[in-house]
Structures are given as C-alpha cells and as structure tokens.
Design a protein around this motif. Structure first.
Motif, mmCIF file in Angstrom:
data_model
loop_
_atom_site.group_PDB
_atom_site.id
_atom_site.type_symbol
_atom_site.label_atom_id
_atom_site.label_comp_id
_atom_site.label_asym_id
_atom_site.label_seq_id
_atom_site.Cartn_x
_atom_site.Cartn_y
_atom_site.Cartn_z
ATOM 1 N N LEU A 42 2.022 5.818 7.161
ATOM 2 C CA LEU A 42 1.962 4.678 6.448
ATOM 3 C C LEU A 42 2.734 3.982 5.725
ATOM 4 O O LEU A 42 3.292 3.038 5.010
ATOM 5 N N GLY A 43 3.706 5.093 5.132
ATOM 6 C CA GLY A 43 5.092 4.813 4.195
ATOM 7 C C GLY A 43 6.283 3.786 5.054
ATOM 8 O O GLY A 43 6.599 3.002 4.354
ATOM 9 N N ASP A 44 6.191 3.828 6.574
ATOM 10 C CA ASP A 44 7.111 3.077 7.536
ATOM 11 C C ASP A 44 6.326 1.676 7.713
ATOM 12 O O ASP A 44 6.964 0.548 7.524
ATOM 13 N N TYR A 45 5.132 1.887 7.367
ATOM 14 C CA TYR A 45 4.338 0.723 8.047
ATOM 15 C C TYR A 45 4.313 -0.266 6.784
ATOM 16 O O TYR A 45 4.622 -1.652 6.426
ATOM 17 N N GLN A 46 4.168 0.219 5.538
ATOM 18 C CA GLN A 46 4.256 -0.221 4.550
ATOM 19 C C GLN A 46 5.804 -0.818 4.224
ATOM 20 O O GLN A 46 5.881 -2.307 3.903
ATOM 21 N N SER A 234 -11.509 20.928 7.698
ATOM 22 C CA SER A 234 -12.397 20.200 6.824
ATOM 23 C C SER A 234 -12.153 19.606 5.300
ATOM 24 O O SER A 234 -11.887 18.323 5.293
ATOM 25 N N ALA A 235 -11.308 19.760 4.631
ATOM 26 C CA ALA A 235 -10.045 19.595 3.442
ATOM 27 C C ALA A 235 -8.555 18.645 4.128
ATOM 28 O O ALA A 235 -8.965 17.674 3.441
ATOM 29 N N GLU A 236 -8.624 18.962 5.296
ATOM 30 C CA GLU A 236 -7.258 17.845 5.907
ATOM 31 C C GLU A 236 -7.740 16.999 6.160
ATOM 32 O O GLU A 236 -7.099 16.298 6.039
ATOM 33 N N LEU A 237 -8.873 16.895 7.260
ATOM 34 C CA LEU A 237 -9.412 15.217 7.329
ATOM 35 C C LEU A 237 -10.232 14.453 5.899
ATOM 36 O O LEU A 237 -9.137 13.500 5.679
ATOM 37 N N LEU A 238 -10.609 15.489 5.284
ATOM 38 C CA LEU A 238 -10.737 14.683 3.811
ATOM 39 C C LEU A 238 -9.859 14.179 2.706
ATOM 40 O O LEU A 238 -9.310 13.120 3.421
ATOM 41 N N ARG A 239 -8.523 14.855 2.967
ATOM 42 C CA ARG A 239 -7.212 14.172 2.214
ATOM 43 C C ARG A 239 -7.084 13.391 3.791
ATOM 44 O O ARG A 239 -5.844 12.320 2.687
ATOM 45 N N ALA A 240 -6.761 13.491 4.794
ATOM 46 C CA ALA A 240 -6.007 12.679 5.480
ATOM 47 C C ALA A 240 -6.729 11.038 5.131
ATOM 48 O O ALA A 240 -6.189 9.835 4.546
ATOM 49 N N LEU A 241 -8.428 11.215 5.032
ATOM 50 C CA LEU A 241 -8.766 10.105 4.750
ATOM 51 C C LEU A 241 -8.396 8.821 3.711
ATOM 52 O O LEU A 241 -8.262 7.952 3.294
ATOM 53 N N LEU A 242 -8.343 10.615 2.728
ATOM 54 C CA LEU A 242 -7.673 9.946 0.955
ATOM 55 C C LEU A 242 -6.346 8.707 1.454
ATOM 56 O O LEU A 242 -6.916 8.003 0.250
ATOM 57 N N LEU A 243 -5.914 9.619 1.249
ATOM 58 C CA LEU A 243 -4.301 8.753 2.233
ATOM 59 C C LEU A 243 -4.471 8.074 2.619
ATOM 60 O O LEU A 243 -3.599 6.675 1.628
ATOM 61 N N THR A 244 -5.520 7.857 3.669
ATOM 62 C CA THR A 244 -4.937 6.308 4.467
ATOM 63 C C THR A 244 -5.910 5.689 3.269
ATOM 64 O O THR A 244 -5.059 3.850 3.393
ATOM 65 N N GLU A 245 -6.441 5.942 2.748
ATOM 66 C CA GLU A 245 -7.414 4.514 2.111
ATOM 67 C C GLU A 245 -6.548 3.830 1.081
ATOM 68 O O GLU A 245 -6.398 3.042 0.844
ATOM 69 N N GLN A 246 -5.898 5.016 0.008
ATOM 70 C CA GLN A 246 -5.004 4.750 -0.309
ATOM 71 C C GLN A 246 -4.193 3.728 -0.583
ATOM 72 O O GLN A 246 -3.479 2.415 -0.794
ATOM 73 N N ARG A 247 -2.936 4.115 0.245
ATOM 74 C CA ARG A 247 -1.789 3.487 1.015
ATOM 75 C C ARG A 247 -2.162 2.440 2.032
ATOM 76 O O ARG A 247 -1.557 1.406 1.826
ATOM 77 N N LEU A 248 -3.912 1.854 2.652
ATOM 78 C CA LEU A 248 -3.817 1.076 2.981
ATOM 79 C C LEU A 248 -4.479 0.025 2.389
ATOM 80 O O LEU A 248 -4.104 -2.124 1.916
ATOM 81 N N GLY A 249 -4.918 0.716 0.800
ATOM 82 C CA GLY A 249 -5.526 -0.339 0.304
ATOM 83 C C GLY A 249 -3.990 -0.894 -0.544
ATOM 84 O O GLY A 249 -4.032 -2.154 -1.099
ATOM 85 N N GLU A 250 -3.260 -0.222 -0.596
ATOM 86 C CA GLU A 250 -1.543 -0.976 -1.975
ATOM 87 C C GLU A 250 -0.678 -1.894 -0.837
ATOM 88 O O GLU A 250 -0.256 -3.233 -0.775
ATOM 89 N N ALA A 251 -1.026 -1.614 0.361
ATOM 90 C CA ALA A 251 -0.681 -3.227 2.116
ATOM 91 C C ALA A 251 -1.308 -3.341 1.486
ATOM 92 O O ALA A 251 -0.689 -4.918 1.525
ATOM 93 N N SER A 252 -2.950 -3.787 1.822
ATOM 94 C CA SER A 252 -3.624 -5.305 0.841
ATOM 95 C C SER A 252 -3.353 -6.156 -0.304
ATOM 96 O O SER A 252 -3.052 -7.097 -0.190
ATOM 97 N N MET A 253 -2.257 -4.893 -0.825
ATOM 98 C CA MET A 253 -2.124 -5.937 -2.705
ATOM 99 C C MET A 253 -1.192 -6.989 -1.627
ATOM 100 O O MET A 253 -0.946 -7.947 -2.649
#
Length: 359
Positions: A42-46, A234-253
């Motif tokens: 995600l950081g590389d994409y940003q 369960s926890a790893e998937l939820l953490r991945a979803l939260l992380l991706t949401e955060q990084r995509l939001g930053e990229a969208s800005m």
C-alpha cells in the motif's frame, strides 16, 4: 584463568564488528515489525501515486485496532448445574447414563476443555432423549419417570446454550480475534478458504446436535479447533481491511487535492501512467483477493453464528461492529466504500487530466 584467543586490539575489532552486525539485524527486525507486506504494498502505491501527481507522499497514520473481544462473563450464558443423587441416577440405569455422569464428575471431567464438556452434554442429551422416547419409561416408577422427563427437558433446553458456551469459552475461538495480530499478508490469503472448513464443521455440528443419528467425532472437532488456533485469521483479515481502508483514504486525499488545484494541463497522462504502473497492478490484485477472502471468511463466521442461539448483548454489538457483512461502519463495508471511492476518483482524474479512464 584461560587467556583469550584474541589480542586486546583484535577483541576491540571483533566487538565493534559484532555490535555493527547486531545493529543491522535489529534494524532489519524493526523494519519488518513496522512494515508488513500489506503495508509495504500500500505504501508503494501511495508513493507511486504521489510521484505521478508531482506531490509529496501522504503521511501515513496508524489505522485503528480492532475492538476487544467481549470478556468471558459478557459472552457466555449462565447455565444452572443439574444435581441428582447417584441413587436416583442408578434408578435410571436402563438409560446408561451412570458411567457418563461419573466421568463428568471426576477430576478430569471437571477440568475438561469446553469442547469436551459440550460433547459430554451432547451424549447425555442423546441417551436421555433416546431413553425417554423408548420403552424404558413404562418400566420406571412414577418418581423415576418424572425424573427422566425433567432431566430430558432440562438438557434439551440447555443444549443450545451449552454449544454456544463451548465455542465462546474455547481458547481457540477467542484467540482467533486477538488484538495483538498483524494485518494478513498477501501470500497468506490462500489459506483463508481451506481453513474455513473448520468454521463449516462447527456450523454442521451445531445444526446436527439434536439429530441422534449424527455422530460427533472428538478428534475431528479438536482438529478443526486446532486449525483456528494456528493463526488468528479473523483478526488478521479485519486488521487488513482497516489498514487498506486507511491507506486508500490517504491516497484519495492526494487525488482530491489535485482535482481541486490543478487545471488539468500539468497532470496530463497521470492517470494512464498510474494505471500502467506495477504498483497499481499489484494493489488491484491484492484488493481483489482481500475482498474475496474477507467475504468468504466473514460469511462463514456469520453462517456459524446464525445457527446458534441469540447471543448475549455484548456479542451482538461486537458482531455488528466488526463482523457484519453489511453494516456501513463495519470493516468490510468501510473497506468497500474506500475502494469504490478511490476508483471513482481515479476515473475523475483521468477525465480531468485528459486521458482515458484507468482500470
């Protein structure tokens, strides 16, 4: 005292060399702890997005952690203990429960794992139910017949809550939602579907617990619980979803700022260049795989919980906030919204900068 094999000057050289190697190892480990593969992707994409737009890469904020799993007294049902004298149990000897009850009451039975306690209650209900629906009651005294009816009704009423407690008291299930987990890495996404067999078996066991013809197998049950314990998916998937949401939001800005401030001339071809970049291709593949894996796993969790009794309030809240497939505030829906919003912004960027929409 034994002399060192190295002269004093050599010892200093070795010491500094050792310290340098140790520092390098520590830095590598620290980098690995802070930059998981999902974070790196995600950081590389940003970074690629920022370079394409000619702006600074966004400052990455830490995503929120998942919520704490409900405490034991909040997630379990209180089930009254059934007490009967051994003489009364002996009077029901034709039901073949005396040995079973004795095993439950011995030292090993009292410290049995939650799953084993459920298997005990399951077998006890089956013997009582089979006995009550057979010829045995006709040969019992009135007191013994009434006792058999009462025990059968009690165990029938308790069994769904016992099976719930067996799941939610188990260490394997609780650890699957550990907050100490990291986001699921890209190469581990392939584990989601085969490991979901454990969830399907637990659902099947719950659905069939009142079917006296279905055989519950202890080894199979424990094997599937071990699968859940091996990694907290369960926890790893939820953490991945939260992380991706955060990084995509930053990229969208970044894109939103470009759309507001740029007249379109200086960013011409930016969307096309971004779409053709390896960073964007890797991100698109990761997001697609993550979406499929999360829906598969959370769907299996939802299907399992749906065949149980209505949960205690704390679990109802946790399920809605973190495990829901449709609640707008839950991680899966928030991730989907962030993904769709970012894709829409890239299409706007393509039109604004005068190139064809990116994929």
């Amino acid at each position: 005292m034994e002399r060192s094999r190295f002269p004093s000057s050599d010892r200093r050289g070795v010491t500094w060399l050792g310290r340098g190697m140790l520092l390098a190892v520590m830095l590598t480990l620290m980098a690995g702890c802070g930059e998981g593969q999902s974070e790196t992707l995600l950081g590389d994409y940003q970074q690629r997005l920022a370079e394409t737009l000619g702006v600074e890469a966004p400052e990455r904020a830490s995503p929120d952690n998942i919520g704490a799993f409900p405490e034991q007294d909040e997630r379990l049902f209180e089930i009254a203990e059934t007490r009967e004298g051994m003489l009364d149990i002996y009077a029901l000897r034709e039901c073949h429960i005396a040995h079973l009850v004795a095993g439950r009451n011995n030292q090993l039975g009292k410290v049995a794992a939650p799953s084993q306690r459920w298997l005990y209650e399951l077998e006890l209900w089956r013997r009582l139910s089979g006995c009550w629906n057979g010829d045995v009651p006709d040969a019992l005294s009135d007191d013994s017949s009434e006792r058999l009816a009462r025990l059968t009704a009690t165990k029938t009423e308790q069994l769904p809550r016992v099976s719930w407690n067996a799941l939610f008291a188990s260490e394997e299930w609780v650890k699957n939602f550990s907050r100490a987990s990291s986001p699921l890495s890209p190469e581990a996404l392939g584990e989601v579907e085969p490991r979901s067999a454990a969830l399907r078996y637990l659902r099947k066991a719950t659905l069939h617990q009142f079917n006296r013809d279905w055989k519950a197998d202890s080894a199979t049950l424990e094997g599937h619980l071990k699968t859940l314990q091996e990694r907290p998916l369960s926890a790893e998937l939820l953490r991945a979803l939260l992380l991706t949401e955060q990084r995509l939001g930053e990229a969208s800005m970044l894109i939103e700022a470009t759309l507001e401030q740029d007249d379109g001339a200086s960013c011409r071809g930016a969307a096309e260049a971004l779409a053709d970049s390896p960073e964007a291709s890797r991100l698109a593949a990761w997001i697609e795989d993550l979406d499929r894996a999360a829906r598969h796993w959370l769907g299996a969790v939802d299907a399992l919980l749906s065949v149980h009794v209505v949960p205690p309030p704390a679990v109802v809240d946790y399920r809605r906030q973190w495990l829901s497939l449709s609640d707008p505030e839950a991680p899966l829906s928030a991730f989907t919204a962030a993904r769709d919003h970012h894709a829409a912004l890239r299409n706007r960027l393509a039109r604004h900068c005068g190139s064809a929409p990116g994929t």
